[in-house]
Design a protein around this motif. Structure first.
Motif, PDB file in Angstrom:
ATOM      1  N   SER A 291     -55.716  -9.606  39.532  1.00  0.00           N
ATOM      2  CA  SER A 291     -56.568  -8.446  39.303  1.00  0.00           C
ATOM      3  C   SER A 291     -56.499  -7.992  37.847  1.00  0.00           C
ATOM      4  O   SER A 291     -55.721  -8.526  37.056  1.00  0.00           O
ATOM      5  N   ILE A 292     -57.332  -7.007  37.518  1.00  0.00           N
ATOM      6  CA  ILE A 292     -57.293  -6.367  36.204  1.00  0.00           C
ATOM      7  C   ILE A 292     -56.881  -4.911  36.424  1.00  0.00           C
ATOM      8  O   ILE A 292     -57.522  -4.180  37.199  1.00  0.00           O
ATOM      9  N   TYR A 293     -55.812  -4.505  35.771  1.00  0.00           N
ATOM     10  CA  TYR A 293     -55.367  -3.110  35.840  1.00  0.00           C
ATOM     11  C   TYR A 293     -56.043  -2.338  34.712  1.00  0.00           C
ATOM     12  O   TYR A 293     -56.022  -2.757  33.548  1.00  0.00           O
ATOM     13  N   ILE A 294     -56.638  -1.214  35.069  1.00  0.00           N
ATOM     14  CA  ILE A 294     -57.389  -0.419  34.092  1.00  0.00           C
ATOM     15  C   ILE A 294     -56.951   1.041  34.172  1.00  0.00           C
ATOM     16  O   ILE A 294     -56.755   1.593  35.258  1.00  0.00           O
ATOM     17  N   GLU A 295     -56.788   1.643  33.009  1.00  0.00           N
ATOM     18  CA  GLU A 295     -56.599   3.089  32.937  1.00  0.00           C
ATOM     19  C   GLU A 295     -57.834   3.682  32.267  1.00  0.00           C
ATOM     20  O   GLU A 295     -58.247   3.242  31.189  1.00  0.00           O
ATOM     21  N   LEU A 296     -58.417   4.645  32.951  1.00  0.00           N
ATOM     22  CA  LEU A 296     -59.666   5.262  32.519  1.00  0.00           C
ATOM     23  C   LEU A 296     -59.440   6.745  32.261  1.00  0.00           C
ATOM     24  O   LEU A 296     -58.985   7.472  33.145  1.00  0.00           O
ATOM     25  N   GLN A 297     -59.738   7.172  31.068  1.00  0.00           N
ATOM     26  CA  GLN A 297     -59.601   8.595  30.721  1.00  0.00           C
ATOM     27  C   GLN A 297     -60.905   9.310  31.014  1.00  0.00           C
ATOM     28  O   GLN A 297     -61.949   8.969  30.465  1.00  0.00           O
ATOM     29  N   VAL A 298     -60.833  10.300  31.903  1.00  0.00           N
ATOM     30  CA  VAL A 298     -62.019  11.092  32.228  1.00  0.00           C
ATOM     31  C   VAL A 298     -61.940  12.415  31.478  1.00  0.00           C
ATOM     32  O   VAL A 298     -60.847  12.871  31.128  1.00  0.00           O
ATOM     33  N   PRO A 299     -63.059  13.060  31.204  1.00  0.00           N
ATOM     34  CA  PRO A 299     -63.024  14.361  30.530  1.00  0.00           C
ATOM     35  C   PRO A 299     -62.224  15.380  31.345  1.00  0.00           C
ATOM     36  O   PRO A 299     -62.150  15.299  32.575  1.00  0.00           O
ATOM     37  N   ASP A 300     -61.618  16.341  30.656  1.00  0.00           N
ATOM     38  CA  ASP A 300     -60.832  17.365  31.351  1.00  0.00           C
ATOM     39  C   ASP A 300     -61.653  18.085  32.415  1.00  0.00           C
ATOM     40  O   ASP A 300     -61.120  18.508  33.438  1.00  0.00           O
ATOM     41  N   SER A 301     -62.958  18.208  32.186  1.00  0.00           N
ATOM     42  CA  SER A 301     -63.816  18.922  33.139  1.00  0.00           C
ATOM     43  C   SER A 301     -63.940  18.189  34.468  1.00  0.00           C
ATOM     44  O   SER A 301     -64.351  18.777  35.473  1.00  0.00           O
ATOM     45  N   LEU A 302     -63.574  16.904  34.497  1.00  0.00           N
ATOM     46  CA  LEU A 302     -63.719  16.118  35.726  1.00  0.00           C
ATOM     47  C   LEU A 302     -62.387  15.790  36.401  1.00  0.00           C
ATOM     48  O   LEU A 302     -62.390  15.294  37.526  1.00  0.00           O
ATOM     49  N   LYS A 303     -61.265  16.043  35.756  1.00  0.00           N
ATOM     50  CA  LYS A 303     -59.996  15.536  36.288  1.00  0.00           C
ATOM     51  C   LYS A 303     -59.627  16.148  37.639  1.00  0.00           C
ATOM     52  O   LYS A 303     -58.947  15.506  38.441  1.00  0.00           O
ATOM     53  N   TYR A 304     -60.084  17.372  37.919  1.00  0.00           N
ATOM     54  CA  TYR A 304     -59.742  17.997  39.197  1.00  0.00           C
ATOM     55  C   TYR A 304     -60.594  17.463  40.349  1.00  0.00           C
ATOM     56  O   TYR A 304     -60.356  17.785  41.499  1.00  0.00           O
ATOM     57  N   TYR A 305     -61.578  16.646  40.022  1.00  0.00           N
ATOM     58  CA  TYR A 305     -62.402  16.031  41.067  1.00  0.00           C
ATOM     59  C   TYR A 305     -61.874  14.652  41.463  1.00  0.00           C
ATOM     60  O   TYR A 305     -62.454  13.993  42.316  1.00  0.00           O
ATOM     61  N   THR A 306     -60.814  14.207  40.807  1.00  0.00           N
ATOM     62  CA  THR A 306     -60.248  12.895  41.104  1.00  0.00           C
ATOM     63  C   THR A 306     -58.970  13.055  41.913  1.00  0.00           C
ATOM     64  O   THR A 306     -58.261  14.054  41.785  1.00  0.00           O
ATOM     65  N   ALA A 307     -58.681  12.056  42.755  1.00  0.00           N
ATOM     66  CA  ALA A 307     -57.487  12.120  43.600  1.00  0.00           C
ATOM     67  C   ALA A 307     -56.969  10.710  43.847  1.00  0.00           C
ATOM     68  O   ALA A 307     -57.754   9.750  43.930  1.00  0.00           O
ATOM     69  N   THR A 308     -55.645  10.586  43.951  1.00  0.00           N
ATOM     70  CA  THR A 308     -55.054   9.290  44.278  1.00  0.00           C
ATOM     71  C   THR A 308     -55.592   8.799  45.624  1.00  0.00           C
ATOM     72  O   THR A 308     -55.637   9.556  46.592  1.00  0.00           O
ATOM     73  N   LYS A 309     -56.017   7.539  45.647  1.00  0.00           N
ATOM     74  CA  LYS A 309     -56.628   6.894  46.806  1.00  0.00           C
ATOM     75  C   LYS A 309     -57.981   7.508  47.178  1.00  0.00           C
ATOM     76  O   LYS A 309     -58.457   7.344  48.298  1.00  0.00           O
ATOM     77  N   GLY A 310     -58.584   8.197  46.205  1.00  0.00           N
ATOM     78  CA  GLY A 310     -59.937   8.690  46.402  1.00  0.00           C
ATOM     79  C   GLY A 310     -60.942   7.675  45.876  1.00  0.00           C
ATOM     80  O   GLY A 310     -60.611   6.516  45.620  1.00  0.00           O
ATOM     81  N   SER A 311     -62.185   8.119  45.716  1.00  0.00           N
ATOM     82  CA  SER A 311     -63.251   7.243  45.233  1.00  0.00           C
ATOM     83  C   SER A 311     -63.830   7.781  43.937  1.00  0.00           C
ATOM     84  O   SER A 311     -63.908   8.992  43.729  1.00  0.00           O
ATOM     85  N   ILE A 312     -64.228   6.860  43.075  1.00  0.00           N
ATOM     86  CA  ILE A 312     -64.906   7.230  41.837  1.00  0.00           C
ATOM     87  C   ILE A 312     -65.933   6.144  41.541  1.00  0.00           C
ATOM     88  O   ILE A 312     -65.720   4.968  41.862  1.00  0.00           O
ATOM     89  N   THR A 313     -67.073   6.553  40.989  1.00  0.00           N
ATOM     90  CA  THR A 313     -68.111   5.590  40.617  1.00  0.00           C
ATOM     91  C   THR A 313     -68.063   5.388  39.116  1.00  0.00           C
ATOM     92  O   THR A 313     -68.180   6.349  38.353  1.00  0.00           O
ATOM     93  N   THR A 314     -67.888   4.147  38.689  1.00  0.00           N
ATOM     94  CA  THR A 314     -67.749   3.825  37.274  1.00  0.00           C
ATOM     95  C   THR A 314     -68.769   2.760  36.910  1.00  0.00           C
ATOM     96  O   THR A 314     -68.699   1.640  37.417  1.00  0.00           O
ATOM     97  N   ASP A 315     -69.753   3.135  36.076  1.00  0.00           N
ATOM     98  CA  ASP A 315     -70.888   2.248  35.764  1.00  0.00           C
ATOM     99  C   ASP A 315     -71.569   1.765  37.047  1.00  0.00           C
ATOM    100  O   ASP A 315     -72.001   0.610  37.144  1.00  0.00           O
ATOM    101  N   GLY A 316     -71.620   2.649  38.038  1.00  0.00           N
ATOM    102  CA  GLY A 316     -72.301   2.334  39.290  1.00  0.00           C
ATOM    103  C   GLY A 316     -71.457   1.619  40.311  1.00  0.00           C
ATOM    104  O   GLY A 316     -71.936   1.346  41.422  1.00  0.00           O
ATOM    105  N   ILE A 317     -70.196   1.302  39.981  1.00  0.00           N
ATOM    106  CA  ILE A 317     -69.317   0.543  40.873  1.00  0.00           C
ATOM    107  C   ILE A 317     -68.438   1.500  41.657  1.00  0.00           C
ATOM    108  O   ILE A 317     -67.730   2.329  41.074  1.00  0.00           O
TER     109      ILE A 317
END
Length: 220
Positions: free
Chosen positions: A118-144
């Motif tokens: 696999s490829i391990y990636i660390e993605l920095q999101v803006p501070d305004s979005l960090k509270y919408y992210t959660a471990t084992k949650g979902s995020i859409t990145t470039d439509g993925i």
């Protein structure tokens, strides 16, 4: 509405300035055009765009200033490869998560390295979005549609399996420093709205913070 499961790849063939905004032409030899019609929505690198013209293996979309300002499209060039997904049908197998195609902001890839196959990636999101992210949650990145393995403040940790890397533009266009479109889970958006009540109407800067959660009994 989309699922975040990429159907095919496309290539940006034209970027034309039209009265202050942009008309894009995207070509794809692998996207099924048999049921595309004017007014349809196609997620292009996660951005829900409306088909205003199309041919045998291409479609054109108009892009507003708002979309240009809120997405990584401002860094696109002719010849770039983009992820494509047509709007889902009621009969579509729901393989990803609920994706609206409304990009919230742009994130930056800060680390990419091999992790077994696999490829391990660390993605920095803006501070305004960090509270919408959660471990084992979902995020859409470039439509993925991707699963967040771990969240560390505003760093989202992801693992990309070989199949995903090969079927998307990750292998071609993701690198340390690359900007990518971010859409947070729609459930998180509505949860914030429920928690804030009318506070957002009183202040355009209102948001869910650690202090707000503690004040309302969600943290100890």
């Amino acid at each position: 509405m989309f699922t975040g499961i990429i159907e095919s790849l496309g290539t940006i063939k034209r970027m034309d300035a039209v009265s202050g905004d942009v008309r894009l032409t995207i070509e794809s030899d692998s996207l099924d055009f048999c049921d595309i019609k004017l007014g349809d929505s196609i997620a292009t690198n996660g951005i829900c765009l409306t088909v205003v013209d199309f041919g045998q293996n291409w479609y054109a979309v108009d892009v507003s200033r708002e979309t240009l300002a809120r997405t990584a499209m401002q860094n696109w060039s002719i010849g770039d490869t983009v992820n494509l997904e047509k709007a889902m049908l009621p009969t579509t197998r729901f393989g990803g998560h609920i994706v609206s195609g409304h990009v919230d902001d742009v994130g930056t890839i800060t680390l990419m390295k091999k992790d077994a196959r696999s490829i391990y990636i660390e993605l920095q999101v803006p501070d305004s979005l960090k509270y919408y992210t959660a471990t084992k949650g979902s995020i859409t990145t470039d439509g993925i549609s991707l699963t967040t393995n771990l969240v560390k403040d505003n760093i989202v940790c992801l693992n990309i399996i070989p199949h995903t890397a090969q079927r998307t533009n990750i292998d071609r266009h993701w690198y340390v420093g690359a900007l990518v479109n971010i859409e947070v889970d729609v459930v998180a958006r509505y949860l914030e709205r429920l928690l804030l009540g009318n506070k957002d109407s009183l202040s355009p800067q209102a948001s869910i913070t650690e202090a707000f959660l503690a004040e309302n009994g969600f943290m100890r």
